[in-house]
Design a protein around this motif. Structure first.
Motif, PDB file in Angstrom:
ATOM      1  N   ILE A  54       7.035   6.207  11.422  1.00 35.82           N
ATOM      2  CA  ILE A  54       6.211   5.009  11.601  1.00 35.82           C
ATOM      3  C   ILE A  54       6.990   3.801  11.083  1.00 35.82           C
ATOM      4  CG2 ILE A  54       4.067   3.861  10.915  1.00 35.82           C
ATOM      5  CD1 ILE A  54       2.837   6.671  10.630  1.00 35.82           C
ATOM      6  N   ARG A  55       7.066   2.778  11.893  1.00 35.26           N
ATOM      7  CA  ARG A  55       7.855   1.591  11.520  1.00 35.26           C
ATOM      8  C   ARG A  55       7.106   0.653  10.600  1.00 35.26           C
ATOM      9  NH1 ARG A  55      10.841   0.554  17.211  1.00 35.26           N
ATOM     10  NH2 ARG A  55      12.363   2.212  16.944  1.00 35.26           N
ATOM     11  N   ASN A  56       5.823   0.505  10.801  1.00 34.05           N
ATOM     12  CA  ASN A  56       5.017  -0.380   9.960  1.00 34.05           C
ATOM     13  C   ASN A  56       4.832   0.282   8.593  1.00 34.05           C
ATOM     14  OD1 ASN A  56       2.451  -1.289   8.691  1.00 34.05           O
ATOM     15  ND2 ASN A  56       2.423  -2.682  10.446  1.00 34.05           N
ATOM     16  N   GLU A  57       5.363  -0.357   7.565  1.00 33.56           N
ATOM     17  CA  GLU A  57       5.338   0.241   6.218  1.00 33.56           C
ATOM     18  C   GLU A  57       3.923   0.475   5.713  1.00 33.56           C
ATOM     19  OE1 GLU A  57       7.921   1.370   4.200  1.00 33.56           O
ATOM     20  OE2 GLU A  57       9.072   1.134   6.043  1.00 33.56           O
ATOM     21  N   ASN A  58       3.005  -0.467   5.945  1.00 35.23           N
ATOM     22  CA  ASN A  58       1.629  -0.289   5.474  1.00 35.23           C
ATOM     23  C   ASN A  58       0.976   0.921   6.142  1.00 35.23           C
ATOM     24  OD1 ASN A  58       1.494  -2.429   3.624  1.00 35.23           O
ATOM     25  ND2 ASN A  58       1.117  -3.896   5.266  1.00 35.23           N
ATOM     26  N   GLU A  59       1.173   1.040   7.440  1.00 31.21           N
ATOM     27  CA  GLU A  59       0.609   2.187   8.155  1.00 31.21           C
ATOM     28  C   GLU A  59       1.231   3.491   7.666  1.00 31.21           C
ATOM     29  OE1 GLU A  59       0.960   1.482  12.364  1.00 31.21           O
ATOM     30  OE2 GLU A  59      -0.353  -0.266  12.298  1.00 31.21           O
ATOM     31  N   LYS A  60       2.518   3.466   7.409  1.00 29.01           N
ATOM     32  CA  LYS A  60       3.206   4.660   6.903  1.00 29.01           C
ATOM     33  C   LYS A  60       2.637   5.075   5.546  1.00 29.01           C
ATOM     34  CE  LYS A  60       7.686   4.876   7.299  1.00 29.01           C
ATOM     35  NZ  LYS A  60       9.151   4.817   7.120  1.00 29.01           N
ATOM     36  N   TYR A  61       2.444   4.096   4.657  1.00 29.76           N
ATOM     37  CA  TYR A  61       1.900   4.412   3.335  1.00 29.76           C
ATOM     38  C   TYR A  61       0.477   4.938   3.422  1.00 29.76           C
ATOM     39  CZ  TYR A  61       5.895   2.262   0.998  1.00 29.76           C
ATOM     40  OH  TYR A  61       7.150   1.967   0.545  1.00 29.76           O
ATOM     41  N   ILE A  62      -0.336   4.303   4.254  1.00 29.95           N
ATOM     42  CA  ILE A  62      -1.726   4.746   4.381  1.00 29.95           C
ATOM     43  C   ILE A  62      -1.783   6.189   4.873  1.00 29.95           C
ATOM     44  CG2 ILE A  62      -3.870   4.421   5.689  1.00 29.95           C
ATOM     45  CD1 ILE A  62      -3.233   1.368   5.599  1.00 29.95           C
ATOM     46  N   LEU A  63      -1.048   6.507   5.932  1.00 32.91           N
ATOM     47  CA  LEU A  63      -1.086   7.878   6.456  1.00 32.91           C
ATOM     48  C   LEU A  63      -0.414   8.860   5.497  1.00 32.91           C
ATOM     49  CD1 LEU A  63      -0.521   7.454  10.296  1.00 32.91           C
ATOM     50  CD2 LEU A  63      -2.646   7.517   8.988  1.00 32.91           C
ATOM     51  N   GLY A  64       0.612   8.413   4.800  1.00 36.46           N
ATOM     52  CA  GLY A  64       1.249   9.275   3.801  1.00 36.46           C
ATOM     53  C   GLY A  64       0.307   9.617   2.665  1.00 36.46           C
ATOM     54  N   TYR A  65      -0.349   8.590   2.135  1.00 34.92           N
ATOM     55  CA  TYR A  65      -1.324   8.838   1.064  1.00 34.92           C
ATOM     56  C   TYR A  65      -2.462   9.726   1.557  1.00 34.92           C
ATOM     57  CZ  TYR A  65       0.607   5.202  -2.036  1.00 34.92           C
ATOM     58  OH  TYR A  65       1.409   4.453  -2.865  1.00 34.92           O
ATOM     59  N   LYS A  66      -2.944   9.459   2.761  1.00 37.69           N
ATOM     60  CA  LYS A  66      -4.101  10.176   3.298  1.00 37.69           C
ATOM     61  C   LYS A  66      -3.776  11.637   3.608  1.00 37.69           C
ATOM     62  CE  LYS A  66      -8.114  10.645   5.494  1.00 37.69           C
ATOM     63  NZ  LYS A  66      -9.248  11.041   4.702  1.00 37.69           N
ATOM     64  N   PHE A  67      -2.675  11.875   4.315  1.00 37.93           N
ATOM     65  CA  PHE A  67      -2.417  13.223   4.814  1.00 37.93           C
ATOM     66  C   PHE A  67      -1.392  14.017   4.012  1.00 37.93           C
ATOM     67  CE2 PHE A  67      -4.195  10.949   8.446  1.00 37.93           C
ATOM     68  CZ  PHE A  67      -5.230  11.805   8.764  1.00 37.93           C
ATOM     69  N   LEU A  68      -0.548  13.351   3.242  1.00 40.24           N
ATOM     70  CA  LEU A  68       0.451  14.077   2.446  1.00 40.24           C
ATOM     71  C   LEU A  68       0.067  14.162   0.973  1.00 40.24           C
ATOM     72  CD1 LEU A  68       3.738  12.607   3.995  1.00 40.24           C
ATOM     73  CD2 LEU A  68       2.408  14.578   4.755  1.00 40.24           C
ATOM     74  N   GLU A  69      -0.690  13.169   0.516  1.00 43.67           N
ATOM     75  CA  GLU A  69      -1.125  13.150  -0.893  1.00 43.67           C
ATOM     76  C   GLU A  69      -2.606  13.508  -1.033  1.00 43.67           C
ATOM     77  OE1 GLU A  69       0.960  12.573  -3.457  1.00 43.67           O
ATOM     78  OE2 GLU A  69       2.641  12.296  -2.086  1.00 43.67           O
ATOM     79  N   PHE A  70      -3.316  13.625   0.090  1.00 37.04           N
ATOM     80  CA  PHE A  70      -4.724  14.035   0.138  1.00 37.04           C
ATOM     81  C   PHE A  70      -5.658  13.050  -0.567  1.00 37.04           C
ATOM     82  CE2 PHE A  70      -2.428  18.282  -0.526  1.00 37.04           C
ATOM     83  CZ  PHE A  70      -2.010  18.329   0.784  1.00 37.04           C
ATOM     84  N   LEU A  71      -5.346  11.770  -0.474  1.00 40.80           N
ATOM     85  CA  LEU A  71      -6.211  10.744  -1.061  1.00 40.80           C
ATOM     86  C   LEU A  71      -7.208  10.256  -0.018  1.00 40.80           C
ATOM     87  CD1 LEU A  71      -3.599   8.576  -3.016  1.00 40.80           C
ATOM     88  CD2 LEU A  71      -5.029  10.432  -3.885  1.00 40.80           C
ATOM     89  N   THR A  72      -8.342   9.756  -0.477  1.00 37.81           N
ATOM     90  CA  THR A  72      -9.313   9.148   0.420  1.00 37.81           C
ATOM     91  C   THR A  72      -8.927   7.694   0.648  1.00 37.81           C
ATOM     92  OG1 THR A  72     -10.747   8.392  -1.367  1.00 37.81           O
ATOM     93  CG2 THR A  72     -11.138  10.637  -0.520  1.00 37.81           C
ATOM     94  N   LEU A  73      -9.504   7.098   1.678  1.00 38.35           N
ATOM     95  CA  LEU A  73      -9.232   5.687   1.934  1.00 38.35           C
ATOM     96  C   LEU A  73      -9.692   4.825   0.758  1.00 38.35           C
ATOM     97  CD1 LEU A  73     -10.161   5.399   5.723  1.00 38.35           C
ATOM     98  CD2 LEU A  73      -7.918   5.795   4.687  1.00 38.35           C
ATOM     99  N   GLU A  74     -10.780   5.227   0.104  1.00 40.29           N
ATOM    100  CA  GLU A  74     -11.266   4.508  -1.073  1.00 40.29           C
ATOM    101  C   GLU A  74     -10.247   4.554  -2.215  1.00 40.29           C
ATOM    102  OE1 GLU A  74     -13.017   6.871   0.550  1.00 40.29           O
ATOM    103  OE2 GLU A  74     -14.830   5.883   1.250  1.00 40.29           O
ATOM    104  N   GLU A  75      -9.543   5.664  -2.350  1.00 44.59           N
ATOM    105  CA  GLU A  75      -8.521   5.792  -3.396  1.00 44.59           C
ATOM    106  C   GLU A  75      -7.237   5.052  -3.025  1.00 44.59           C
ATOM    107  OE1 GLU A  75      -9.588  10.208  -5.197  1.00 44.59           O
ATOM    108  OE2 GLU A  75      -8.528  10.087  -3.282  1.00 44.59           O
ATOM    109  N   ILE A  76      -6.975   4.938  -1.741  1.00 40.08           N
ATOM    110  CA  ILE A  76      -5.750   4.285  -1.274  1.00 40.08           C
ATOM    111  C   ILE A  76      -5.825   2.768  -1.467  1.00 40.08           C
ATOM    112  CG2 ILE A  76      -4.339   3.811   0.776  1.00 40.08           C
ATOM    113  CD1 ILE A  76      -5.199   6.645   1.768  1.00 40.08           C
ATOM    114  N   ALA A  77      -6.988   2.186  -1.241  1.00 42.83           N
ATOM    115  CA  ALA A  77      -7.143   0.726  -1.294  1.00 42.83           C
ATOM    116  C   ALA A  77      -6.606   0.110  -2.595  1.00 42.83           C
ATOM    117  CB  ALA A  77      -8.603   0.348  -1.056  1.00 42.83           C
ATOM    118  N   PRO A  78      -7.028   0.568  -3.769  1.00 42.57           N
ATOM    119  CA  PRO A  78      -6.490  -0.054  -4.992  1.00 42.57           C
ATOM    120  C   PRO A  78      -4.996   0.217  -5.200  1.00 42.57           C
ATOM    121  CG  PRO A  78      -8.022   1.717  -5.553  1.00 42.57           C
ATOM    122  CD  PRO A  78      -8.074   1.532  -4.074  1.00 42.57           C
ATOM    123  N   LEU A  79      -4.505   1.343  -4.723  1.00 43.12           N
ATOM    124  CA  LEU A  79      -3.078   1.635  -4.849  1.00 43.12           C
ATOM    125  C   LEU A  79      -2.236   0.627  -4.082  1.00 43.12           C
ATOM    126  CD1 LEU A  79      -2.917   5.526  -4.445  1.00 43.12           C
ATOM    127  CD2 LEU A  79      -2.496   4.205  -6.512  1.00 43.12           C
TER     128      LEU A  79
END
Length: 119
Positions: A73-98
């Protein structure tokens, strides 16, 4: 691929992660007591050490595919969101403050990231 199929593909990572943890415990058990593991009368017919190792290899390959898709994924924000969500198993609520963004911003960009995925 539909939105749901993309999410299902990415979600395999978590399922495989926990299956590998289970397989690792089975492998440890079989290696610790190889004679008892061969006794089908006691344990019933089960998988052999080789069966578990083969399954683990297959699951690890599937996990690498998910990692590669996210990594491309080229867009860094999108990459981080999907990485946190699917590789780190975080919820979107947990990702927002990070990421120092609001939940609604993360949710919007999560959906955009899924839609933009090329699988």
């Amino acid at each position: 691929m539909t939105y749901k199929e993309k999410v299902d593909f990415l979600s395999k990572y978590k399922k495989n992660y926990y299956r590998i943890k289970f397989i690792d415990s089975k492998i440890t058990s079989l290696r610790a007591n190889p004679i008892a593991s061969e006794d089908e009368e006691y344990h019933g017919p089960g998988k052999s050490l080789e069966d578990y190792l083969d399954e683990k290899t297959t699951l690890e390959k599937e996990m690498r595919q998910v990692e590669l898709v996210i990594d491309m994924i080229r867009n860094e924000n999108e990459k981080y969101i999907l990485g946190y969500k699917f590789l780190e198993f975080l919820t979107l609520e947990e990702i927002a403050p990070l990421m120092n963004y609001s939940f609604s911003w993360v949710k919007k960009n999560y959906r955009r990231a899924i839609n933009n995925l090329n699988i």
